[in-house]
Every structure is written in C-alpha cells, then in structure tokens.
Scaffold this motif. Structure first.
Motif, PDB file in Angstrom:
ATOM      1  N   LYS A   2       0.823  -1.200   0.000  1.00  0.00           N
ATOM      2  CA  LYS A   2       0.000   0.000   0.000  1.00  0.00           C
ATOM      3  C   LYS A   2       0.856   1.249   0.000  1.00  0.00           C
ATOM      4  CE  LYS A   2      -3.695   2.339   2.557  1.00  0.00           C
ATOM      5  NZ  LYS A   2      -4.564   2.302   3.757  1.00  0.00           N
ATOM      6  N   ASP A   3       1.953   1.248   0.790  1.00  0.00           N
ATOM      7  CA  ASP A   3       2.843   2.407   0.834  1.00  0.00           C
ATOM      8  C   ASP A   3       3.487   2.646  -0.526  1.00  0.00           C
ATOM      9  OD1 ASP A   3       2.231   2.775   3.482  1.00  0.00           O
ATOM     10  OD2 ASP A   3       4.021   1.757   4.242  1.00  0.00           O
ATOM     11  N   THR A   4       3.849   1.552  -1.223  1.00  0.00           N
ATOM     12  CA  THR A   4       4.440   1.673  -2.553  1.00  0.00           C
ATOM     13  C   THR A   4       3.457   2.308  -3.520  1.00  0.00           C
ATOM     14  OG1 THR A   4       5.837  -0.261  -2.210  1.00  0.00           O
ATOM     15  CG2 THR A   4       5.456   0.397  -4.479  1.00  0.00           C
ATOM     16  N   GLU A   7       3.146   6.011  -2.903  1.00  0.00           N
ATOM     17  CA  GLU A   7       4.308   6.720  -3.438  1.00  0.00           C
ATOM     18  C   GLU A   7       4.200   6.838  -4.954  1.00  0.00           C
ATOM     19  OE1 GLU A   7       8.085   8.532  -3.988  1.00  0.00           O
ATOM     20  OE2 GLU A   7       6.593   8.505  -2.394  1.00  0.00           O
TER      21      GLU A   7
END
Length: 388
Positions: A2-4, A7
């Motif tokens: 999810k963080d990727t 970003e």
C-alpha cells in the motif's frame, strides 16, 4: 504494498519543482522550441559537451520530455529514462545498444511480432536470435549459446500471458555476462518493477496504458545512468527516434490518471475473465490476475496489480469460429493495440497462419481482449451474445 502504491500515486500526480516554478500553472508548459540560445559562444560550447543534461537542441534534451523521463524513471525505480517516438524505437535502441555482429539474442516465450521482425532484420548484420517457448529456467539455460549477448523477455508473455521468474532469469543472465531486456508495457511501471528484480533494461510502449487515450505514440527505456549515457550518444541521437514535447505533454496527462485507470482496468478485467472462465464455449482463459489461473501464484510475486489485457481460447476453435465471435461483438471494437479507455478485440489467427501459431504453442481458437473502462456488465453481455 500500500505504501508503494501511495508513493507511485504521488510520482504520477505531483508536478516537478516548487509550486511557483510555472507561475502557478496547474499543467506544466509545453516547451515547443527546437533550440535554446546562450549568452556567449563559450556557454554553447560547454553545453555541447553534455547535451543529456543541458538544453541545446530538442533532438537531444527538451524540458517537457525530461519531466516525463524523470517521472517514469522514478515510477520504475530506475536511475534514468529516455523517451522515444514509439515503443519500437525504444526496443530498437535497447537491442542495438547491446549487440554486435556475431552475437545471439535469446527470446523467452511469445513476443510482440514487431520485436521478432526487428530481430529477423538484424540477421543481415550477422546478429542471430532464437526463441525458447518455455518459461522453465532449465529450458532457458539450455538455450543459451556461447555468443548469447541478450536475453529478451516480456512478462507476461505476449498472447498467452505466462509469467517469467524475473529474478531467476536476471540472475542467470548476470552469471553469464548477458544483458537482460524486458518489455513491461502490460503491467506498466505502476504494477511491476523489473529493475528491482535485476533486469538491466526495461522498455515500454507508452502508447498503451501510460498514454491511456489512444491519441499519442511513444516509447520509453529505463536503465542505469551509465547505460543510458551511452545510448544517448549513439542509438538516441544518431537514429533520431526521439520524442517530441507535444507527445510528452500528452503522456504526462496520461500519467496523472494512471493509478486510477489501472485499478479500473483491473476491476473490469477480473469480472470479464471470471465470466469467460465459466462459459461452456471457452476452453481456457489466459489472465494472470484470475485466482484459478496457473500463473497466478507466480504473478503475485512480481505484480502489485493487473492490467486489462487478456486472451481466451474457444473449444475446438478455428478461424471460422474465431471470426464469427469477433464479428458478432458490438461493444468491443475490432482493432490493434490496447491499453486505452475503449475495449478492443483481436486474434492472431488470420486464417492462413494456423500452422505457425501451433508451432509457437498458440491455439488457433485464441481471441485477445483489451478490457477498457466501460461498464463491466455491458462488456460481459456483449461477450455472452457473441459466444451464443
């Protein structure tokens, strides 16, 4: 994961530089100038030494194109990117920069036909190639020759959408001093990042999902800064297949909506693939995003999402059956290419090449779908009536 994705969303939507860089403009300006002037002759001669990082002439570097290149490199997690006038221009630069007379190129699985046509053309310069229609590492390793300089792949492969173990293949290539080149157009740099798995050069047909509107032709090549410095001086400047600023501006527009569009393509494609997998006229569905697909477990290792391109095989399919289904479709339009908002249908079976397809491991009953951004229910109804 999810963080990727968050970003990646930031990379796609953020403008470069400070908010004041473009006088508050929401959209970066298009630098249509073919040349850039200098205050002194000494400044020009100094800039000529490094045209990749200085604006001299737009056949080399242009501010609009450079903004797109920076975004694509960041999205792919690569050091640098060069954009070309088409995907084939990027593919040509990648291959030509990696081979010399007497070399061999090993292709894995089914590839885009124009890539193979380029490799056939290179035979006149004593550059040979072969294709191994298997994704097993042992089969790939046994197909390597003493003069193999390049391993070229698409993952998923063309037409059948099989998954290649990128880490195993890139590791094998590096152990033999072989350059690995991969076409990542299907997944886009949003859903797959081959460079993180050891691939040396990644190419894209930016005309597909990156553009997303069927109104711009372009290509991209992402690699290390050292490799692209070399390509810039030869295959880029001298062959002339460079991207113009207006095309770059359209691709920047496409990138702003890329994350949302790809999620929508994926959602629609999963619904269509699920419908087809349960239809009594369909023998097999080739879509790695489908949980029951034989490639799904391998795909989860490399993909954070799936695009809208798939294929399916008719039971006892032949040209007349393929032609009949395609001609009965009304919402799916008959056309080449893929990756845009519209839904398209095509088959590699032209009625005179079934023998060639079988040799390549492709069923004569295969039909390719590019699932667009329309209502999935409408697309399924269209397929249902065409398959009756």
């Amino acid at each position: 994961m999810k963080d990727t994705f968050l970003e990646d969303q930031r990379i796609c939507t953020d403008m470069a530089g400070s908010p004041d860089e473009f006088e508050g403009a929401v959209i970066p300006p298009v630098y249509g100038s073919t040349l850039f002037t200098f205050g002194s002759f000494e400044e020009l001669t100094e800039a000529e030494k490094n045209q990749q990082s200085r604006y001299v002439y737009s056949r080399g570097t242009n501010p609009t194109v450079q903004l797109l290149e920076k975004k694509l490199a960041a999205l792919e997690r690569g050091e640098a990117c060069k954009c070309f006038s088409s995907g084939m221009a990027a593919i040509s630069a990648a291959i030509l920069s990696s081979v010399k007379s007497g070399d061999h190129v090993l292709c894995i699985g089914n590839l885009y036909f124009s890539t193979l046509e380029l490799l056939n053309y290179l035979k006149k310069f004593q550059v040979d190639h072969s294709v191994v229609y298997s994704t097993k590492l042992a089969d790939i390793e046994s197909a390597i020759r003493e003069n193999t300089a390049v391993i070229y792949i698409e993952s998923p492969t063309d037409t059948k959408f099989e998954i290649i173990d990128l880490e195993s293949v890139s590791g094998l290539a590096k152990s033999r001093g072989i350059t690995s080149i991969m076409d990542n157009s299907w997944a886009t740099p949003l859903f797959q990042k081959p460079i993180l798995h050891g691939i040396d050069l990644v190419v894209h047909s930016a005309s597909k999902y990156i553009g997303g509107h069927s109104d711009v032709i372009g290509g991209a090549l992402i690699a290390s800064q050292t490799v692209l410095d070399s390509i810039f001086k030869s295959e880029y400047l001298l062959q002339g297949g460079v991207m113009g600023p207006y095309e770059a501006s359209l691709l920047l527009r496409g990138m702003r909506s890329l994350p949302l569009r790809m999620l929508a393509h994926q959602e629609n494609a999963l619904k269509v693939a699920s419908f087809l997998s349960g239809h009594d006229r369909v023998a097999e569905v080739h879509y790695p995003g489908l949980p029951q697909n034989k490639n799904h477990s391998s795909a989860k290792k490399y993909f954070s999402g799936y695009s809208g391109l798939m294929s399916f095989e008719l039971k006892n399919g032949a040209y007349n059956e393929v032609k009949g289904v395609i001609n009965r479709l009304r919402v799916f339009k008959i056309g080449v290419s893929w990756g845009s908002y519209e839904s398209l249908v095509l088959s590699p079976n032209y009625g005179y090449n079934e023998g060639k397809l079988k040799k390549e491991g492709i069923s004569p009953g295969i039909i390719r779908l590019s699932v667009g951004l329309g209502d999935a229910g409408v697309l399924i109804d269209d397929l249902d009536q065409a398959l009756e």
